[in-house]
Design a protein around this motif. Structure first.
Motif, PDB file in Angstrom:
ATOM      1  N   PHE A 215       0.859  -1.750 -11.648  1.00  0.00           N
ATOM      2  CA  PHE A 215       1.858  -1.249 -10.707  1.00  0.00           C
ATOM      3  C   PHE A 215       2.122  -2.340  -9.692  1.00  0.00           C
ATOM      4  CE2 PHE A 215      -2.263   0.210  -9.014  1.00  0.00           C
ATOM      5  CZ  PHE A 215      -2.194  -0.238  -7.703  1.00  0.00           C
ATOM      6  N   HIS A 216       3.088  -2.115  -8.801  1.00  0.00           N
ATOM      7  CA  HIS A 216       3.404  -3.170  -7.852  1.00  0.00           C
ATOM      8  C   HIS A 216       3.092  -2.704  -6.437  1.00  0.00           C
ATOM      9  CE1 HIS A 216       5.985  -7.077  -7.688  1.00  0.00           C
ATOM     10  NE2 HIS A 216       4.721  -7.261  -7.394  1.00  0.00           N
ATOM     11  N   TYR A 217       3.920  -3.060  -5.464  1.00  0.00           N
ATOM     12  CA  TYR A 217       3.566  -2.902  -4.056  1.00  0.00           C
ATOM     13  C   TYR A 217       3.296  -1.455  -3.650  1.00  0.00           C
ATOM     14  CZ  TYR A 217       6.263  -7.262  -4.245  1.00  0.00           C
ATOM     15  OH  TYR A 217       6.763  -8.478  -4.590  1.00  0.00           O
ATOM     16  N   VAL A 218       2.286  -1.301  -2.797  1.00  0.00           N
ATOM     17  CA  VAL A 218       2.142  -0.085  -2.016  1.00  0.00           C
ATOM     18  C   VAL A 218       3.030  -0.288  -0.787  1.00  0.00           C
ATOM     19  CG1 VAL A 218       0.574   1.326  -0.664  1.00  0.00           C
ATOM     20  CG2 VAL A 218      -0.210   0.300  -2.823  1.00  0.00           C
ATOM     21  N   PRO A 219       3.966   0.614  -0.512  1.00  0.00           N
ATOM     22  CA  PRO A 219       4.904   0.393   0.598  1.00  0.00           C
ATOM     23  C   PRO A 219       4.194   0.010   1.895  1.00  0.00           C
ATOM     24  CG  PRO A 219       5.606   2.276  -0.679  1.00  0.00           C
ATOM     25  CD  PRO A 219       4.261   1.864  -1.239  1.00  0.00           C
TER      26      PRO A 219
END
Length: 386
Positions: free
Chosen positions: A324-328
């Protein structure tokens, strides 16, 4: 399906000439510190290719952003508008300069900042807008530049993922006042750790060199513009090693080959997953008209966080590196401390929870590609039958 292959998420790019150029820097040029022959070659190549006023290699994409933040001459309490769906460097560079972060929601089609929500986030303290070109797909720069000019704001493009990508024929990173690139090992072109800053307003060129050279006018001295160099401003050591630049130079000679290879993999992924998208089993990335992306990544979106977690687990069990990518950022402890969210979080958190990146790198073999697709297809078809 048994796990009979291992496909890594990323393999750093290597074209085969890197060691030769590194060896030349050491044994022929006798120059391994910064601003040698290879550093200058890379700067000049990037300036020419991007039609940039001035480009300087830096130690990282982060340091390029830090230089841009310094050049914006921010004062404590000044506000910077940016998306929350981005890497921490986009934010920390401006926090270090004393700014307050104002996060704006993203567009679900591109995962880029929603240009229609920027203007409502502007206050009397706003000084800078930071569009992030996610996955090498351009933000809506015409609108963003219009807003910036009407409100007398600077624009710093975070083009870390967007080397060679364009917007309406213009290289990303050259449209705003400053553009920042990354040459990290996960990027399309790499020097291990490294980056570059594009100075798109000539009024900032001299100070950019000074900031990059620890606050000295050393670059002017080497050009014979001053009799001796001196400490004239504050700055830091943002100059990369010549060894890193030599590694990058090899890849710039094969830039189009690398770009086409990645685009071919991206298009093949898209074609392979389009039938599943048409059945509503996943969502595919979108590239708006006028945007030429660089295939920095290939991602899909699943139904929700639970579905994404299930998919990543399945793929890892079959030897495929998916992430997965960025955690906000606005939901992180530092984001709450240094910033605020403007308006409603309509898409940032929900869409970041659904996004998963598939293996994507230069020279990916057909066998590895087909294995990734077959594993993913098996997962979605099983879910569809359940």
């Amino acid at each position: 399906m048994s796990c009979n292959r291992t496909v890594p998420f990323n393999i750093p790019p290597c074209v085969g000439d890197e060691i030769q150029f590194v060896q030349q820097a050491v044994e022929v040029n006798h120059k391994i510190a910064g601003d040698g022959l290879f550093t200058k070659k890379c700067n000049e190549w990037l300036e020419s290719r991007f039609n940039s006023n001035k480009i300087l290699l830096t130690t990282s994409g982060t340091s390029a952003l830090e230089m841009a933040a310094i050049l914006c001459d921010l004062k404590p309490g000044d506000e910077v508008i940016l998306p929350s769906f981005t890497f921490t460097s986009t934010a920390t560079a401006f926090v270090l300069a004393g700014a307050k972060l104002v996060f704006v929601d993203i567009r679900p089609d591109t995962m880029n900042i929603d240009e229609t929500k920027i203007e409502s986030a502007i206050t009397e303290r706003t000084r800078v807008i930071v569009p992030v070109h996610y996955a090498g797909v351009a933000c809506e720069m015409d609108t963003i530049m219009d807003i910036a000019r009407r409100h007398n704001l600077l624009v710093v493009e975070d083009a870390a993922q967007a080397v060679i990508a364009t917007y309406k024929g213009r290289a990303l990173g050259t449209i705003g006042d400053f553009g920042c690139y990354s040459f990290h090992e996960t990027k399309n072109y790499s020097m291990g750790e490294g980056g570059a800053i594009s100075i798109n307003n000539s009024a900032y060129c001299d100070r950019a060199e000074i900031i990059r050279e620890k606050g000295t006018n050393r670059a002017q001295f080497f050009r014979g513009q001053v009799a001796k160099y001196n400490w004239v401003d504050f700055g830091s050591s943002y100059l990369p090693s010549e060894l890193n630049a030599a590694y990058l130079w090899a890849q710039l000679q094969h830039a189009d080959e690398i770009n086409e290879n990645r685009l071919a993999t991206w298009r093949a992924y898209y074609a392979a997953f389009e039938p599943l998208a048409e059945k509503g089993l996943l969502e595919l990335p979108r590239v708006p008209k006028g945007c030429e992306h660089n295939a920095h990544m290939f991602y899909i979106k699943l139904r929700d966080l639970e579905a994404r977690t299930s998919f990543i687990t399945f793929m890892k069990e079959h030897g495929v590196g998916c992430v997965f990518h960025y955690v906000p950022l606005h939901s992180a402890p530092a984001g709450e401390r240094f910033g605020r969210f403007s308006g409603e979080d309509e898409h940032t958190t929900p869409d970041s929870d659904r996004l998963v990146r598939l293996p994507m790198y230069y020279g990916m073999s057909l066998e590895d590609f087909e294995y990734v697709v077959s594993c993913a297809t098996e997962y979605f078809l099983k879910k569809a039958r359940a």
